[in-house]
Motif scaffolding. Structure first.
Motif, PDB file in Angstrom:
ATOM      1  N   ASN A  48       0.833  -1.203   0.000  1.00  0.00           N
ATOM      2  CA  ASN A  48       0.000   0.000   0.000  1.00  0.00           C
ATOM      3  C   ASN A  48       0.868   1.254   0.000  1.00  0.00           C
ATOM      4  OD1 ASN A  48      -2.027  -1.729   2.350  1.00  0.00           O
ATOM      5  ND2 ASN A  48      -2.575  -1.428   0.212  1.00  0.00           N
ATOM      6  N   ALA A  49       1.939   1.212   0.783  1.00  0.00           N
ATOM      7  CA  ALA A  49       2.852   2.355   0.855  1.00  0.00           C
ATOM      8  C   ALA A  49       3.491   2.616  -0.503  1.00  0.00           C
ATOM      9  CB  ALA A  49       3.919   2.116   1.916  1.00  0.00           C
ATOM     10  N   ARG A  50       3.986   1.572  -1.153  1.00  0.00           N
ATOM     11  CA  ARG A  50       4.624   1.752  -2.457  1.00  0.00           C
ATOM     12  C   ARG A  50       3.627   2.282  -3.496  1.00  0.00           C
ATOM     13  NH1 ARG A  50       7.853  -2.354  -0.360  1.00  0.00           N
ATOM     14  NH2 ARG A  50       6.388  -4.022  -0.834  1.00  0.00           N
ATOM     15  N   GLU A  51       2.374   1.832  -3.414  1.00  0.00           N
ATOM     16  CA  GLU A  51       1.343   2.358  -4.316  1.00  0.00           C
ATOM     17  C   GLU A  51       1.147   3.859  -4.078  1.00  0.00           C
ATOM     18  OE1 GLU A  51      -2.116  -0.053  -3.563  1.00  0.00           O
ATOM     19  OE2 GLU A  51      -1.146  -1.855  -4.359  1.00  0.00           O
ATOM     20  N   TRP A  52       1.120   4.258  -2.811  1.00  0.00           N
ATOM     21  CA  TRP A  52       0.978   5.680  -2.467  1.00  0.00           C
ATOM     22  C   TRP A  52       2.181   6.475  -2.972  1.00  0.00           C
ATOM     23  CZ3 TRP A  52      -1.671   9.695  -1.986  1.00  0.00           C
ATOM     24  CH2 TRP A  52      -1.230  10.827  -1.300  1.00  0.00           C
ATOM     25  N   PHE A  53       3.375   5.937  -2.809  1.00  0.00           N
ATOM     26  CA  PHE A  53       4.580   6.623  -3.269  1.00  0.00           C
ATOM     27  C   PHE A  53       4.523   6.849  -4.786  1.00  0.00           C
ATOM     28  CE2 PHE A  53       7.338   4.540   0.308  1.00  0.00           C
ATOM     29  CZ  PHE A  53       6.583   5.189   1.275  1.00  0.00           C
ATOM     30  N   ALA A  54       4.013   5.874  -5.518  1.00  0.00           N
ATOM     31  CA  ALA A  54       3.886   6.015  -6.978  1.00  0.00           C
ATOM     32  C   ALA A  54       2.901   7.132  -7.324  1.00  0.00           C
ATOM     33  CB  ALA A  54       3.456   4.694  -7.612  1.00  0.00           C
ATOM     34  N   VAL A  55       1.798   7.213  -6.591  1.00  0.00           N
ATOM     35  CA  VAL A  55       0.830   8.289  -6.794  1.00  0.00           C
ATOM     36  C   VAL A  55       1.500   9.638  -6.510  1.00  0.00           C
ATOM     37  CG1 VAL A  55      -1.291   9.333  -5.864  1.00  0.00           C
ATOM     38  CG2 VAL A  55      -1.206   6.873  -6.340  1.00  0.00           C
TER      39      VAL A  55
END
Length: 189
Positions: A48-55
């Motif tokens: 979830n964190a990596r997805e947020w970082f990509a956003v």
């Protein structure tokens, strides 16, 4: 704009290596942050964190959002997050949001981050208006808005959704013509 530093604090873009720490900080903060932000839940994980970082990276590249991790001055300990987002290019304003991990709350970190971001928003990005919108009852976030000199403009009905329910929110605003005097006052305190 990828990094902003001041004594005791560093706002920087998230890095891939921050994912495990970010997930742990989110899970630590469910009782306080999760009450107001639905993304903060007990099952939050490193993916979830990596997805947020990509956003965040995409928003920064496109100029649609400038999200930062709030870190200790050395950039290693994650204290929370803050950003300039919901940018209206047509009307040249944005939202300023912030959250602080549960174990670091009450130390003035959100106020310091908000001051740094508002200053960058006006001086580097040239916004005409920066809003801080906090759900009614979110005493800590409303206190930060007041502390940084944002003026309460209204209580807007159904302005935010918290826990899947529309709620009234306090809409505060900072304007560039008021900013310099307010910033000088806050720095001197």
């Amino acid at each position: 704009m990828k990094k902003i530093t001041a004594p005791g604090i560093c706002l920087r873009a998230y890095e891939a290596d921050d994912a495990d720490m970010f997930a742990a900080v989110v899970r630590e903060s469910v009782a306080s942050v999760g009450r107001w932000m639905s993304w903060c839940h007990a099952d939050f994980n490193s993916d979830n964190a990596r997805e947020w970082f990509a956003v965040c990276d995409k928003g920064r590249e496109e100029g649609t959002a400038y999200e930062f991790g709030i870190f200790s001055e050395d950039g290693k300990e994650l204290l929370g997050g803050a950003g300039l987002n919901m940018i209206s290019k047509l009307h040249n304003y944005c939202n300023l949001g912030y959250w602080i991990r549960q174990s670091a709350q009450g130390r003035g970190i959100a106020s310091q981050a908000a001051i740094l971001l508002a200053d960058a928003g006006f001086k580097q990005l040239g916004f005409y208006r920066i809003e801080i919108v906090a759900a009614e009852g979110n005493v800590a976030s409303i206190a930060v808005a007041k502390k940084v000199g944002a003026q309460l403009e209204c209580m807007a009905r159904n302005r935010l959704v918290v826990g899947g329910v529309p709620v009234t929110a306090a809409v505060h605003a900072l304007l560039p013509q008021d900013w310099h005097a307010e910033l000088n006052y806050l720095v001197q305190k």
